[in-house]
Design a protein around this motif. Structure first.
Motif, PDB file in Angstrom:
ATOM      1  N   ARG A 147       0.933  -1.046   0.046  1.00 44.23           N
ATOM      2  CA  ARG A 147       0.139   0.003   0.008  1.00 44.23           C
ATOM      3  C   ARG A 147       0.746   1.406  -0.157  1.00 44.23           C
ATOM      4  N   VAL A 148       0.526   2.176  -0.647  1.00 42.02           N
ATOM      5  CA  VAL A 148       1.311   3.553  -0.922  1.00 42.02           C
ATOM      6  C   VAL A 148       0.114   4.599  -0.406  1.00 42.02           C
ATOM      7  N   ARG A 149       0.935   5.621   0.377  1.00 38.88           N
ATOM      8  CA  ARG A 149       0.108   6.519   0.884  1.00 38.88           C
ATOM      9  C   ARG A 149       1.082   7.895   0.867  1.00 38.88           C
ATOM     10  N   VAL A 150       0.500   9.119   0.656  1.00 37.68           N
ATOM     11  CA  VAL A 150       1.412  10.226   0.548  1.00 37.68           C
ATOM     12  C   VAL A 150       1.821  10.688   1.542  1.00 37.68           C
ATOM     13  N   HIS A 151       2.990  11.385   1.536  1.00 35.69           N
ATOM     14  CA  HIS A 151       3.807  11.859   2.783  1.00 35.69           C
ATOM     15  C   HIS A 151       2.835  13.067   3.352  1.00 35.69           C
ATOM     16  N   MET A 219      -3.222   9.143  -7.348  1.00 36.31           N
ATOM     17  CA  MET A 219      -2.819  10.196  -6.306  1.00 36.31           C
ATOM     18  C   MET A 219      -4.131  10.178  -5.255  1.00 36.31           C
ATOM     19  N   HIS A 220      -5.229  10.239  -6.000  1.00 38.63           N
ATOM     20  CA  HIS A 220      -6.514  10.107  -5.146  1.00 38.63           C
ATOM     21  C   HIS A 220      -6.601   8.979  -4.208  1.00 38.63           C
ATOM     22  N   GLU A 221      -6.273   7.741  -4.627  1.00 39.67           N
ATOM     23  CA  GLU A 221      -6.054   6.739  -3.965  1.00 39.67           C
ATOM     24  C   GLU A 221      -4.984   6.454  -2.844  1.00 39.67           C
ATOM     25  N   ALA A 222      -3.937   7.458  -2.994  1.00 36.39           N
ATOM     26  CA  ALA A 222      -2.899   7.488  -2.169  1.00 36.39           C
ATOM     27  C   ALA A 222      -3.261   8.393  -0.963  1.00 36.39           C
ATOM     28  N   GLY A 223      -4.327   9.213  -1.345  1.00 37.96           N
ATOM     29  CA  GLY A 223      -4.642  10.433  -0.451  1.00 37.96           C
ATOM     30  C   GLY A 223      -4.228  11.775  -0.920  1.00 37.96           C
ATOM     31  N   GLY A 224      -3.631  12.088  -1.918  1.00 37.79           N
ATOM     32  CA  GLY A 224      -3.189  13.014  -2.592  1.00 37.79           C
ATOM     33  C   GLY A 224      -4.353  14.004  -3.440  1.00 37.79           C
ATOM     34  N   VAL A 225      -4.099  14.846  -4.330  1.00 39.24           N
ATOM     35  CA  VAL A 225      -5.105  15.705  -4.993  1.00 39.24           C
ATOM     36  C   VAL A 225      -4.405  16.019  -6.190  1.00 39.24           C
ATOM     37  N   VAL A 226      -5.255  16.223  -7.388  1.00 41.39           N
ATOM     38  CA  VAL A 226      -4.800  16.408  -8.738  1.00 41.39           C
ATOM     39  C   VAL A 226      -6.004  17.716  -9.158  1.00 41.39           C
ATOM     40  N   GLY A 227      -5.779  18.756  -9.312  1.00 42.26           N
ATOM     41  CA  GLY A 227      -6.574  19.791  -9.535  1.00 42.26           C
ATOM     42  C   GLY A 227      -6.293  20.365 -10.877  1.00 42.26           C
ATOM     43  N   GLY A 241      -6.094  24.173 -18.735  1.00 37.54           N
ATOM     44  CA  GLY A 241      -4.806  24.553 -19.269  1.00 37.54           C
ATOM     45  C   GLY A 241      -3.732  24.108 -18.608  1.00 37.54           C
ATOM     46  N   ALA A 242      -3.906  23.771 -17.480  1.00 43.09           N
ATOM     47  CA  ALA A 242      -2.810  23.264 -16.808  1.00 43.09           C
ATOM     48  C   ALA A 242      -3.413  22.422 -15.532  1.00 43.09           C
ATOM     49  N   ILE A 243      -2.578  21.384 -15.171  1.00 40.95           N
ATOM     50  CA  ILE A 243      -2.863  20.565 -14.203  1.00 40.95           C
ATOM     51  C   ILE A 243      -1.936  20.590 -13.264  1.00 40.95           C
ATOM     52  N   VAL A 244      -2.034  20.493 -11.839  1.00 39.91           N
ATOM     53  CA  VAL A 244      -1.110  20.303 -10.866  1.00 39.91           C
ATOM     54  C   VAL A 244      -1.681  19.050  -9.865  1.00 39.91           C
ATOM     55  N   GLY A 245      -0.769  18.334  -9.375  1.00 36.53           N
ATOM     56  CA  GLY A 245      -0.638  17.173  -8.618  1.00 36.53           C
ATOM     57  C   GLY A 245      -0.042  17.595  -7.298  1.00 36.53           C
ATOM     58  N   ALA A 246      -0.615  17.162  -6.261  1.00 36.73           N
ATOM     59  CA  ALA A 246      -0.004  17.612  -4.963  1.00 36.73           C
ATOM     60  C   ALA A 246      -0.329  16.656  -3.701  1.00 36.73           C
TER      61      ALA A 246
END
Length: 259
Positions: A147-151, A219-227, A241-246
């Protein structure tokens, strides 16, 4: 018969072993060309891998639309058909083709499945790193069975590692952020790095679904976000026009506010 999640991963691994890996650092004259402009490269490995993966998906899901990167190069109408489709797949046979051509191990094979405009499964196989990332909606992100989770990001934006896909923006400051560093030049490498602690945010101007649907679900499943730069969440039918993953919503909001 429909393919279970492990069967799709096996498909990507076997395809890479058959037509991608033998060409790594062994491409011959005539096996690399440009699709539209210098630097937009395609190889026989891209083309052959997409044919194999697409054929297998169509055999298992005859009513689904398959949007492949190389197929789109020959039929631009596929993108709009994908956005209208109730059931669809994206296929990126060699993500990071430029890396692949130049002998870098930072390339990947990526597939995602979309139902009703929502990503439900995603696969990334990194053949040279021998790493597999698999996500299912509601079931988490898994790397090689773990399992992977964001830091948690550092408390100060000045300490965040923010990466951009635009080489011309490398080294520039973005509000309190920066200097920006370059991504690994492959979404199939970038998003896994983001999910596993390799950076805090990714900024993209290229927004094609085959590049971002797999990683956004992961990213969603690891607890992160993409907007997106319009302030909403990224999805398979988005046209930003742009995508940011965080790694979290605070990092996302901060980066978006300074684009």
């Amino acid at each position: 018969m429909p393919l279970d999640t492990s069967a799709v991963l096996t498909l990507l691994q076997e395809t890479a072993a058959e037509v991608i890996d033998p060409r790594f650092r062994a491409l011959q004259d005539g096996e690399v060309s440009s699709k539209t402009h210098a630097g937009d490269l395609v190889t026989v490995a891209d083309q052959e891998a997409e044919v194999i993966i697409t054929a297998a998906l169509r055999a298992a899901y005859p009513d689904a639309l398959v949007l492949g990167e190389e197929a789109y190069a020959g039929d631009k109408g596929l993108l709009e058909a994908f956005r209208r489709a109730d059931h669809a797949f994206t296929v990126d046979p060699v993500d990071g083709t430029r890396n692949f051509v130049h002998g870098s191990p930072d390339h990947a094979v990526m597939v995602s499945e979309v139902h009703g405009g929502r990503a439900v499964r995603a696969w990334i196989w990194q053949p040279q790193h021998r790493s597999a990332y698999v996500a299912e909606l509601g079931a988490g992100l898994w790397r090689d069975g773990e399992r992977v989770r964001v830091h948690e990001p550092a408390p100060s934006p000045q300490e965040w590692d923010v990466r951009t896909s635009r080489r011309s923006a490398v080294g520039t400051m973005l509000g309190p952020l920066g200097p920006l560093a370059l991504t690994w030049a492959s979404c199939g490498i970038d998003y896994p790095h983001l999910a596993t602690g390799g950076c805090d945010a990714l900024i993209y101007r290229g927004t094609m679904p085959w590049d971002h649907v797999p990683g956004s679900l992961m990213m969603h499943e690891a607890g992160g976000v993409v907007g997106t730069d319009d302030g909403g969440p990224y999805g398979p039918r988005s046209t930003p026009g742009a995508i940011v993953g965080a790694v979290d919503a605070t990092v996302l909001r901060t980066v978006l506010s300074h684009l």
